[in-house]
Scaffold this active site. Structure first.
Site, PDB file in Angstrom:
ATOM      1  N   ARG A 366       0.853  -1.181   0.000  1.00 18.41           N
ATOM      2  CA  ARG A 366       0.000   0.000   0.000  1.00 18.41           C
ATOM      3  C   ARG A 366       0.886   1.226   0.000  1.00 18.41           C
ATOM      4  O   ARG A 366       1.817   1.324   0.804  1.00 18.41           O
ATOM      5  CB  ARG A 366      -0.905   0.014   1.229  1.00 18.41           C
ATOM      6  CG  ARG A 366      -1.845  -1.171   1.234  1.00 18.41           C
ATOM      7  CD  ARG A 366      -2.719  -1.204   2.471  1.00 18.41           C
ATOM      8  NE  ARG A 366      -3.522  -2.413   2.438  1.00 18.41           N
ATOM      9  CZ  ARG A 366      -4.361  -2.785   3.405  1.00 18.41           C
ATOM     10  NH1 ARG A 366      -4.493  -2.019   4.475  1.00 18.41           N
ATOM     11  NH2 ARG A 366      -5.058  -3.886   3.302  1.00 18.41           N
ATOM     12  N   HIS A 388     -10.078 -15.255   5.666  1.00 20.33           N
ATOM     13  CA  HIS A 388     -11.446 -14.840   5.372  1.00 20.33           C
ATOM     14  C   HIS A 388     -12.371 -15.996   5.670  1.00 20.33           C
ATOM     15  O   HIS A 388     -12.158 -17.107   5.197  1.00 20.33           O
ATOM     16  CB  HIS A 388     -11.546 -14.372   3.920  1.00 20.33           C
ATOM     17  CG  HIS A 388     -10.732 -13.144   3.688  1.00 20.33           C
ATOM     18  ND1 HIS A 388      -9.462 -13.196   3.184  1.00 20.33           N
ATOM     19  CD2 HIS A 388     -10.995 -11.846   3.968  1.00 20.33           C
ATOM     20  CE1 HIS A 388      -8.977 -11.964   3.142  1.00 20.33           C
ATOM     21  NE2 HIS A 388      -9.863 -11.130   3.612  1.00 20.33           N
ATOM     22  N   LYS A 472     -16.832  -3.506  12.652  1.00 19.86           N
ATOM     23  CA  LYS A 472     -15.606  -4.226  12.985  1.00 19.86           C
ATOM     24  C   LYS A 472     -15.271  -4.133  14.462  1.00 19.86           C
ATOM     25  O   LYS A 472     -15.819  -3.318  15.201  1.00 19.86           O
ATOM     26  CB  LYS A 472     -14.440  -3.719  12.141  1.00 19.86           C
ATOM     27  CG  LYS A 472     -14.155  -2.240  12.324  1.00 19.86           C
ATOM     28  CD  LYS A 472     -12.960  -1.826  11.469  1.00 19.86           C
ATOM     29  CE  LYS A 472     -12.675  -0.344  11.610  1.00 19.86           C
ATOM     30  NZ  LYS A 472     -11.465   0.088  10.952  1.00 19.86           N
ATOM     31  N   HIS A 518     -13.406 -10.758   7.615  1.00 17.97           N
ATOM     32  CA  HIS A 518     -11.948 -10.594   7.518  1.00 17.97           C
ATOM     33  C   HIS A 518     -11.416 -10.650   8.938  1.00 17.97           C
ATOM     34  O   HIS A 518     -11.999 -10.023   9.818  1.00 17.97           O
ATOM     35  CB  HIS A 518     -11.545  -9.221   6.978  1.00 17.97           C
ATOM     36  CG  HIS A 518     -12.232  -8.813   5.736  1.00 17.97           C
ATOM     37  ND1 HIS A 518     -11.557  -8.691   4.547  1.00 17.97           N
ATOM     38  CD2 HIS A 518     -13.504  -8.454   5.469  1.00 17.97           C
ATOM     39  CE1 HIS A 518     -12.391  -8.275   3.614  1.00 17.97           C
ATOM     40  NE2 HIS A 518     -13.576  -8.127   4.151  1.00 17.97           N
TER      41      HIS A 518
END
Length: 645
Positions: A366, A388, A472, A518
């Site tokens: 990234r 996952h 999350k 995830h």
RNA sequence: GCCGGUGUAGCUCAGUUGGCCAGAGCAUCUGAUUUGUAAUCAGAUGGUCGGGGGUUCGAAUCCCUCCACCGGCUCCA
């Protein structure tokens, strides 16, 4: 009369309008000298503010978090006053207390200040503090407030006033400085005895990158000079734990400008450490029903167009790789999920096949902004301990609980006690920015909250912090200097199953969409190792540490025996080294201690004759004589004790 | 990316206001030493003073620019 209840549940009668300071004085003169603010029914008040009705009261001193906060907030005002006097015309943003001290955001116009100016400002602050300035609270109308700051030409305070309601606005005056502030403050400034300005930084007005950047001055104050000395010493100690420093000293990792910013090079010892961690987690995951997969480091651009990531992050990422084929483009993978979705799609699923848990230590790239990069905690190329979980909506909670078990197991194994947990939910004001059905969101949010409750974990709930594709749960740990880093994360995703048209056949015979979870218990190998280093100051647990023992022969005469011991220990799977330099034993010990090697195995004439080993433990000293078998057993026992729970 | 700071040998750091050939300790290498629980001695190697440009008779030192790092801000799929 009113009844005041103190924290020990004792009750006292006071006349109506009594102040916190007077209550303190009625208890003891010493307390009155040390008290900084008062909690009245859970709200922090000025000590001089009259209390008109029955209340639970807690007097805050320096030992209370609220006491420190009051002192630091008042210090921010004092610093502003000093700066205004030294740099007339300065405009002021906000100046709150923070975890360790306070800051003030200021606009100096064409001028600028640097740390060279700190001493002069500190001196002025101390002078002002000694004047024993009082903080005077004044309720003002919005109109009056606007008039005051318009007159002063302070657009930041005017901007703040826009959002405040008439009737709730107060000013605090101290010395020559008047601030828009809801308080509370110290009765007077004489309790501020030591001042240190810590750093200077740019900070966007209201945290908005598109707005003007102000100068943020950080500082800290103390009621005693000695407290400051201790604090500065503590800071020095904390810096010694910095993973960037230890990483270099222990030869764990390095960076090279020739390779690129934020692209870590794992040196042999660092790689060994990382491999040990990977083995540990792989073992846990195998038992928990995860299936290992491996996917390439690049993927066709269309994969990320499908996932939606290209649209959102494409411009700010490493740019596509061209191939000789016309129009063909690949991206370095910035995440593993799309690849795992493609793995899911390689076959059909019955509802009985779920959950499917695909795990991969996947390296991703990234292009983080250059100013974001930070040692191993924020890098441009890193390996996620990714997996996952594809499951039915009714399985979300159970899967969540299982992932939490893994994360908590890991934290326990590595003795991470000071972690915090954050639940990130939707912003109810802004529902249109989220994808996925109302029903599924509710189900998932409820599942997370319940799972956290069932585990008896204290979590902060942050609304509006959810990703656009799902809620999350994050596990955060502080580094040596108190910066908070996210490690373990569990995220529910409704977006990718939709975009990749993932399906399973339900018991009803119809096609259904699975939910994707995830999760990464470490977060990334890089960040986890960084935090681990700072956590244990480089003294890794015996089972993890890259070098577990070193043989130190007294002289070359004992090489034959020493090498025999070396082989013996390595054969027993104890990672052992040999120091064959012609140095004195004291020197070899010193170097082994510096390298933080847990066990030093000293062999000389006596040991060779007896077939024994002299063992010294890192940080602890001489442990006496052992037979090789007894020593191997000692090490093995210690390892199994550390890894069994 | 933005604000501020820093950049001298592999590491830690000296090098006052511009002025001999840029220093020290540790590490490294060579030799001597054969060592018993935190530093054996001697010698040697090692630097385009972050890179580039400028000012000056003269720059590690002053100016510009780029790069990297540090502290924050913003960001973090």
């Amino acid at each position: 009369m009113i009844t005041i209840t103190l924290p020990d549940s004792s009750q006292r009668q006071y006349p109506k309008g009594i102040t916190g300071l007077e209550i303190a004085r009625s208890i003891s003169e010493g307390l009155a000298r040390n008290v900084l603010s008062v909690n009245v029914d859970g709200e922090v008040w000025d000590l001089t503010r009259p209390i008109h009705s029955n209340a639970r009261v807690k007097l805050n001193t320096w030992d209370d978090k609220d006491g420190k906060a009051t002192m630091w907030h008042s210090s921010a005002h004092l610093m502003a006053e000093a700066i205004e006097q030294l740099y007339p015309g300065t405009k002021f943003g906000i100046g709150p207390d923070v975890e360790n001290g306070f800051y003030y955001d200021i606009d100096l116009g064409d001028r600028s200040i640097s740390s060279n100016d700190f001493e002069k400002i500190e001196q002025r602050i101390l002078e002002l503090a000694r004047e024993k300035q009082t903080f005077h609270r004044k309720e003002v109308s919005k109109e009056e407030a606007i008039k005051y700051f318009a007159g002063k030409g302070d657009e930041y305070k005017l901007d703040l006033l826009k959002d405040l309601e008439d009737g709730s606005i107060s000013f605090y005056e101290s010395g020559t400085f008047t601030d828009l502030c809801r308080g509370p403050h110290l009765p007077d400034t004489s309790t501020i005895k030591a001042v240190k300005l810590l750093s200077i930084a740019g900070a966007y007005w209201r945290g908005d990158e598109s707005r003007k950047q102000l100068t943020r001055v950080y500082g800290i104050t103390f009621p005693k000079q000695k407290d400051l000395t201790v604090y500065l010493l503590l800071l020095e100690e904390a810096k010694k734990r910095d993973h960037r420093k230890i990483g270099r000293e222990l030869e764990l990792f390095a960076f090279s400008p020739n390779v690129g910013q934020g692209l870590p090079l794992w040196l042999p010892k660092g790689a060994q450490l990382r491999e040990n961690l990977e083995k540990f987690l792989k073992n846990v995951q195998r038992k928990a029903g995860y299936l290992p997969v491996i996917t390439p480091h690049i993927g066709n651009k269309t994969l990320y167009v499908t996932s939606g990531h290209y649209e959102k992050y494409g411009k700010d990422s490493f740019q596509p790789i061209q191939t000789p084929a016309e129009g063909e483009e690949f991206l370095l993978k910035p995440m593993n999920c799309p690849h795992h979705c493609e793995i899911y799609k390689t076959r059909q699923y019955s509802y009985k096949d779920l959950p499917l848990r695909l795990a991969e230590f996947g390296t991703v790239y990234r292009y983080e902004q250059s100013g974001e990069l930070h040692g191993l905690t924020r890098v441009r190329g890193f390996t996620q301990d990714d997996a996952h979980i594809f499951c039915r909506p009714d399985q979300v909670k159970e899967e969540f609980l299982k992932v939490m078990d893994i994360i908590l197991y890991i934290f326990k194994a590595l003795d991470f006690k000071d972690y915090s947990v954050q639940i990130s939910l939707r912003d109810p004001e802004n529902m249109q920015k989220y994808i996925g059905s109302e029903e599924n969101w509710e189900k998932a949010e409820k599942a997370i909250i319940e799972a956290v409750e069932e585990k008896g974990i204290k979590a902060e709930v942050e609304t509006g912090e959810a990703a656009f594709y799902g809620p999350k749960l994050d596990f955060m740990v502080n580094d040596a200097l108190g910066r908070r880093w996210q490690l373990g994360t569990i995220q529910v995703d409704y977006n990718l199953p939709e975009r990749f048209e993932l399906e399973y056949t339900g018991s009803d015979g119809f096609k259904h969409r699975p939910v994707m979870i995830h999760r990464a218990p470490f977060g990334s190998m890089e960040r986890f190792v960084a935090v681990l280093i700072e956590h244990c100051a480089g003294n890794f647990p015996l089972w993890l540490t890259p070098e577990q023992a070193i043989v130190l022969p007294i002289s070359e005469k004992y090489e034959e025996y020493g090498k025999k011991v070396l082989t013996l220990l390595n054969d027993a799977e104890i990672r052992t080294l040999y120091d064959e330099r012609s140095e004195k034993t004291g020197k070899k010990i010193r170097d082994a201690e510096t390298r933080k090697i847990p066990y030093m195995v000293i062999v000389g004439e006596k040991e060779e004759a007896e077939g024994t080993l002299s063992i010294r433990k890192h940080g602890a000293g001489d442990m006496g004589t052992f037979t090789p078998e007894a020593f191997i057993k000692l090490v093995q026992n210690e390892i199994s004790q550390l890894t069994a729970f």
